[in-house]
Scaffold this motif. Structure first.
Motif, mmCIF file in Angstrom:
data_model
loop_
_atom_site.group_PDB
_atom_site.id
_atom_site.type_symbol
_atom_site.label_atom_id
_atom_site.label_comp_id
_atom_site.label_asym_id
_atom_site.label_seq_id
_atom_site.Cartn_x
_atom_site.Cartn_y
_atom_site.Cartn_z
ATOM 1 N N ILE A 21 0.837 -1.206 0.000
ATOM 2 C CA ILE A 21 0.000 0.000 0.000
ATOM 3 C C ILE A 21 0.868 1.250 0.000
ATOM 4 O O ILE A 21 0.563 2.232 -0.683
ATOM 5 C CB ILE A 21 -0.976 -0.008 1.193
ATOM 6 N N ARG A 22 1.965 1.238 0.737
ATOM 7 C CA ARG A 22 2.852 2.406 0.724
ATOM 8 C C ARG A 22 3.469 2.626 -0.656
ATOM 9 O O ARG A 22 3.747 3.759 -1.042
ATOM 10 C CB ARG A 22 3.967 2.244 1.767
ATOM 11 N N TYR A 26 -3.663 2.523 -1.687
ATOM 12 C CA TYR A 26 -4.684 1.567 -1.235
ATOM 13 C C TYR A 26 -5.550 1.072 -2.385
ATOM 14 O O TYR A 26 -5.769 -0.124 -2.549
ATOM 15 C CB TYR A 26 -5.559 2.207 -0.155
ATOM 16 N N GLU A 53 -10.433 -3.968 3.119
ATOM 17 C CA GLU A 53 -10.571 -2.851 4.046
ATOM 18 C C GLU A 53 -10.262 -3.277 5.474
ATOM 19 O O GLU A 53 -9.588 -2.561 6.218
ATOM 20 C CB GLU A 53 -11.972 -2.250 3.982
ATOM 21 N N GLY A 56 -6.673 -3.522 5.713
ATOM 22 C CA GLY A 56 -6.091 -2.181 5.702
ATOM 23 C C GLY A 56 -6.126 -1.542 7.074
ATOM 24 O O GLY A 56 -5.141 -0.934 7.517
ATOM 25 N N SER A 111 -2.427 6.486 3.177
ATOM 26 C CA SER A 111 -3.789 5.947 3.065
ATOM 27 C C SER A 111 -4.848 7.036 3.185
ATOM 28 O O SER A 111 -5.791 7.095 2.392
ATOM 29 C CB SER A 111 -4.015 4.877 4.138
ATOM 30 N N ILE A 122 -11.252 3.563 7.504
ATOM 31 C CA ILE A 122 -9.811 3.696 7.328
ATOM 32 C C ILE A 122 -9.370 5.101 7.710
ATOM 33 O O ILE A 122 -8.345 5.294 8.367
ATOM 34 C CB ILE A 122 -9.408 3.366 5.875
ATOM 35 N N CYS A 126 -6.621 6.063 10.604
ATOM 36 C CA CYS A 126 -5.458 6.923 10.341
ATOM 37 C C CYS A 126 -5.444 8.120 11.289
ATOM 38 O O CYS A 126 -4.393 8.482 11.836
ATOM 39 C CB CYS A 126 -5.473 7.401 8.898
#
Length: 211
Positions: A21-22, A26, A53, A56, A111, A122, A126
Motif C-alpha cells: 500500500i505504501r 490503497y 478494508e 487495511g 492511506s 480507514i 489513520c
C-alpha cells in the motif's frame, strides 16, 4: 503448531499490506497483490480478513504500534532536557529518510490522503494513529514550553500537529521528487523554527539560584 503458523500468516499479510500500500496506494493494491507479496493463498487471506478494508485497518493499527515502539526506544528519549528531546525527534526523523521511499514514508498519511472521502473507517483509523503520535510529542513540547516559553500564546498540541504536517508534506515531496533531498531541507527548516519557539532563557528555580 497450527496456531503458530496462523499467527505467522497473519503477520505476513499485515507486513505485505503495509509495504504494498505504501508503494502502490490503497486503491491500486489488490488482494492478489497482497497475497503474492506475503507468499500466501487467497484462501489464507480470507481466513484471517473478511475484506481488503479490514486488512487495511489492521495494517494501520500494526503500523501505529510499530511506530510507537520505534520512537519510544529512540535515543533522543534519554536526553534530560525536553527541548533537546523535541529537536532530537526531528533529527531522528531525518535519519530515517534513507533507502527506498516506500520504506520510510507513512502508511497512515499515504492511506488517508487517498481514501478519506470513500472509506470512513480507514480514515478514522489513520486519524487515531496520527493523533496518538501527536499526543506523545505534546508531552515533551509542553515540558519544553514550561521551561523556555511559558508565556507564549501557542499551544503544545498545535505545535505537535504542525510538526506532523511538515513531516507528511515532506513525504509527499519525497515521492514527487523521487528522493529525500527536499524532505531533509524541510526538516532542517522545521528544526530551526522549533529552536525559535524555545529561545527564551530557561526559568530558574529559586532553590537553584541559591546553589
Amino acid at each position: 503448531m497450527r496456531t503458530k503458523d496462523s499467527t505467522a500468516t497473519r503477520t505476513s499479510l499485515l507486513d505485505a499490506a503495509r509495504d504494498v500500500i505504501r508503494a502502490k496506494g490503497y486503491t491500486a493494491t489488490t488482494v492478489d497483490d497482497i497475497c503474492t507479496a506475503a507468499g500466501v493463498t487467497k484462501g489464507s487471506f480470507f481466513h484471517h480478513f473478511a475484506s481488503k478494508e479490514q486488512l487495511g485497518i489492521a495494517a494501520i493499527e500494526q503500523f501505529g504500534a510499530m511506530a510507537a515502539s520505534l520512537f519510544g526506544s529512540a535515543p533522543y528519549n534519554e536526553l534530560p532536557d525536553p527541548r533537546d528531546r523535541v529537536l532530537g525527534y526531528i533529527d531522528f526523523r531525518a535519519s530515517l529518510l534513507d533507502g527506498d521511499i516506500a520504506q520510510y514514508t507513512c502508511l497512515l498519511g499515504t492511506s488517508v490522503q487517498e481514501v478519506y472521502a470513500t472509506h470512513p473507517d480507514i480514515r478514522a483509523a489513520c486519524d487515531q494513529g496520527m493523533s496518538a503520535h501527536v499526543t506523545e510529542l505534546v508531552r515533551d513540547i509542553e515540558a519544553a514550553k514550561q521551561l523556555y516559553a511559558p508565556d507564549a500564546p501557542w499551544s503544545a498540541q498545535s505545535v505537535g500537529y504542525f510538526m506532523q504536517s511538515v513531516l507528511q508534506g515532506s513525504f509527499i515531496f519525497a515521492k514527487a521528487k523521487q528522493g529525500p533531498e527536499v524532505a531533509l531541507e524541510c526538516l532542517e527548516h522545521l528544526r530551526r523554527y522549533l529552536e525559535t519557539l524555545f529561545n527564551q532563557p530557561r526559568n530558574i528555580n529559586p532553590k537553584e539560584k541559591k546553589t
